[in-house]
Design a protein around this motif. Structure first.
Motif, PDB file in Angstrom:
ATOM      1  N   ALA A 150       0.192  10.626 -14.430  1.00 24.91           N
ATOM      2  CA  ALA A 150      -0.393  10.382 -13.108  1.00 24.91           C
ATOM      3  C   ALA A 150      -1.914  10.457 -13.160  1.00 24.91           C
ATOM      4  CB  ALA A 150       0.156  11.387 -12.102  1.00 24.91           C
ATOM      5  N   ALA A 151      -2.444  11.424 -13.892  1.00 26.29           N
ATOM      6  CA  ALA A 151      -3.899  11.549 -14.007  1.00 26.29           C
ATOM      7  C   ALA A 151      -4.497  10.344 -14.721  1.00 26.29           C
ATOM      8  CB  ALA A 151      -4.249  12.839 -14.755  1.00 26.29           C
ATOM      9  N   TYR A 152      -3.866   9.911 -15.796  1.00 27.76           N
ATOM     10  CA  TYR A 152      -4.353   8.741 -16.529  1.00 27.76           C
ATOM     11  C   TYR A 152      -4.317   7.507 -15.631  1.00 27.76           C
ATOM     12  CZ  TYR A 152      -5.146   5.733 -20.608  1.00 27.76           C
ATOM     13  OH  TYR A 152      -5.690   4.851 -21.516  1.00 27.76           O
ATOM     14  N   PHE A 153      -3.272   7.378 -14.844  1.00 24.94           N
ATOM     15  CA  PHE A 153      -3.137   6.244 -13.925  1.00 24.94           C
ATOM     16  C   PHE A 153      -4.313   6.189 -12.948  1.00 24.94           C
ATOM     17  CE2 PHE A 153      -1.645   4.675  -9.780  1.00 24.94           C
ATOM     18  CZ  PHE A 153      -1.233   3.395 -10.119  1.00 24.94           C
ATOM     19  N   PRO A 174      -2.600  -3.950 -19.019  1.00 28.48           N
ATOM     20  CA  PRO A 174      -3.408  -2.977 -18.283  1.00 28.48           C
ATOM     21  C   PRO A 174      -2.535  -1.780 -17.923  1.00 28.48           C
ATOM     22  CG  PRO A 174      -3.706  -5.185 -17.401  1.00 28.48           C
ATOM     23  CD  PRO A 174      -2.557  -5.267 -18.357  1.00 28.48           C
ATOM     24  N   ALA A 175      -3.065  -0.594 -18.068  1.00 31.41           N
ATOM     25  CA  ALA A 175      -2.266   0.620 -17.863  1.00 31.41           C
ATOM     26  C   ALA A 175      -1.608   0.655 -16.491  1.00 31.41           C
ATOM     27  CB  ALA A 175      -3.150   1.851 -18.044  1.00 31.41           C
ATOM     28  N   LEU A 179       2.420   1.993 -16.011  1.00 34.62           N
ATOM     29  CA  LEU A 179       2.402   3.332 -15.413  1.00 34.62           C
ATOM     30  C   LEU A 179       2.830   3.304 -13.954  1.00 34.62           C
ATOM     31  CD1 LEU A 179      -0.725   5.058 -17.003  1.00 34.62           C
ATOM     32  CD2 LEU A 179       1.630   4.858 -17.841  1.00 34.62           C
ATOM     33  N   ALA A 180       2.417   2.284 -13.204  1.00 30.17           N
ATOM     34  CA  ALA A 180       2.852   2.173 -11.811  1.00 30.17           C
ATOM     35  C   ALA A 180       4.364   1.989 -11.751  1.00 30.17           C
ATOM     36  CB  ALA A 180       2.152   1.005 -11.119  1.00 30.17           C
ATOM     37  N   PHE A 181       4.895   1.172 -12.659  1.00 27.89           N
ATOM     38  CA  PHE A 181       6.337   0.969 -12.694  1.00 27.89           C
ATOM     39  C   PHE A 181       7.047   2.271 -13.043  1.00 27.89           C
ATOM     40  CE2 PHE A 181      10.264   0.039 -14.929  1.00 27.89           C
ATOM     41  CZ  PHE A 181      10.904  -0.810 -14.037  1.00 27.89           C
ATOM     42  N   TRP A 182       6.531   2.987 -14.026  1.00 27.31           N
ATOM     43  CA  TRP A 182       7.150   4.242 -14.468  1.00 27.31           C
ATOM     44  C   TRP A 182       7.133   5.279 -13.346  1.00 27.31           C
ATOM     45  CZ3 TRP A 182       5.826   9.351 -15.061  1.00 27.31           C
ATOM     46  CH2 TRP A 182       6.692  10.131 -15.848  1.00 27.31           C
ATOM     47  N   ILE A 183       5.992   5.419 -12.668  1.00 24.88           N
ATOM     48  CA  ILE A 183       5.888   6.388 -11.576  1.00 24.88           C
ATOM     49  C   ILE A 183       6.840   6.037 -10.440  1.00 24.88           C
ATOM     50  CG2 ILE A 183       4.332   7.238  -9.765  1.00 24.88           C
ATOM     51  CD1 ILE A 183       2.060   7.038 -11.861  1.00 24.88           C
ATOM     52  N   PHE A 187      10.370   8.279  -8.656  1.00 24.64           N
ATOM     53  CA  PHE A 187      10.660   8.552  -7.243  1.00 24.64           C
ATOM     54  C   PHE A 187      11.975   7.886  -6.834  1.00 24.64           C
ATOM     55  CE2 PHE A 187       6.198   9.642  -7.294  1.00 24.64           C
ATOM     56  CZ  PHE A 187       6.095  10.637  -6.325  1.00 24.64           C
ATOM     57  N   TYR A 188      12.192   6.669  -7.304  1.00 21.92           N
ATOM     58  CA  TYR A 188      13.424   5.960  -6.971  1.00 21.92           C
ATOM     59  C   TYR A 188      14.648   6.697  -7.515  1.00 21.92           C
ATOM     60  CZ  TYR A 188      17.054   2.371  -7.133  1.00 21.92           C
ATOM     61  OH  TYR A 188      18.232   1.687  -7.006  1.00 21.92           O
ATOM     62  N   MET A 189      14.568   7.125  -8.768  1.00 23.39           N
ATOM     63  CA  MET A 189      15.695   7.808  -9.372  1.00 23.39           C
ATOM     64  C   MET A 189      15.950   9.162  -8.717  1.00 23.39           C
ATOM     65  SD  MET A 189      16.960   5.685 -11.443  1.00 23.39           S
ATOM     66  CE  MET A 189      18.161   6.747 -12.230  1.00 23.39           C
TER      67      MET A 189
END
Length: 261
Positions: A150-153, A174-175, A179-183, A187-189
């Motif tokens: 999250a911090a890197y994002f 691009p990160a 990272l947006a998809f992973w974050i 929440f979805y899961m």
């Protein structure tokens, strides 16, 4: 969905990411002692004694005195240094290796260590709030690693990161994309699969903590979203460089004017 491999993001404030390397070494050594080189009985005992058990922390259950290794509040941290198997360890340490150095660079060594431990604690807390009566020990560095992601994002969304998509396709992206998809996936899961064997609550807790803490703990002047710091012209100091006579224009001379007097 993706595995990070490498990012083209040089360190700006520190020479070596000592804390990131030390955390990886500690996690590997702990896994070697409690997992690879231990008996099943010893491994189980460390998981129960050092893992985070919500039912014990929230007083829904008691741990047998012979199984207690540390005070129950200490398990908010100790659980993050245990891993169930090699792939569990390797995936967490790979994320920490790729993204941790630049977060440590932005925060500084000691503040990054504090950041990492607080994200781990936040991950355990949210896991406990989601499953307060669970007697299953929570282990793994995922809560802390989620905070690092999250911090890197927030710090470097525009940096190119090489990722392995679907475990087989290497792509430089691009990160912000992976990272947006992973974050969002975490929440979805948590909503659709909150009581599974994977603690999505710990991931979400680490993400929220990491996003908040990076705003507070980053070095003064470190920008967010890869913005470049531009010094205002009013305070910029530029030394005039004298021009040698032979390099001056040889065109026709112009009589001096008295405009502006």
């Amino acid at each position: 969905m993706f595995i990070p491999l490498h990012d083209a993001n040089a360190l700006k404030y520190i020479k070596v990411q000592y804390v990131t390397i030390s955390l990886i070494v500690i996690n590997v050594v702990v896994w070697l002692i409690t997992g690879l080189a231990s008996t099943q009985a010893f491994s189980d005992a460390t998981v129960v004694g050092l893992g985070y058990i919500p039912a014990v922390v929230f007083d829904f259950a008691d741990l047998e005195p012979s199984l207690v290794l540390v005070p129950e509040d200490a398990t908010y941290i100790t659980y993050a240094f245990l891993h169930g198997d090699f792939m569990h360890l390797a995936s967490n340490m790979l994320f920490l290796w790729v993204f941790g150095d630049n977060v440590e660079d932005a925060l500084g060594h000691l503040r990054f260590l504090l950041f990492y431990l607080l994200c781990a604690a936040a991950g355990a807390l949210v896991h406990g709030l989601v499953q307060p009566d669970s007697e299953a020990p929570l282990i793994g560095a995922s809560g802390a690693i989620s905070g690092v992601v999250a911090a890197y994002f927030l710090l470097h969304p525009k940096v190119r990161v090489w990722v392995l998509v679907f475990f087989r396709i290497p792509l430089p992206l691009p990160a912000v994309i992976p990272l947006a998809f992973w974050i969002a996936q975490q929440f979805y899961m948590l909503v659709v699969d909150g009581d599974s064997g994977v603690s999505w609550g710990a991931h979400v807790g680490g993400i929220v903590a990491g996003a908040i803490l990076v705003l507070v703990l980053r070095r003064r002047g470190v920008p967010l979203f890869d913005r470049t710091i531009v010094t205002p012209k009013a305070v910029r100091h530029v030394e005039a460089t004298p021009v040698p006579v032979e390099e001056r224009s040889s065109g026709p001379s112009v009589p001096p004017t008295h405009w502006g007097r």
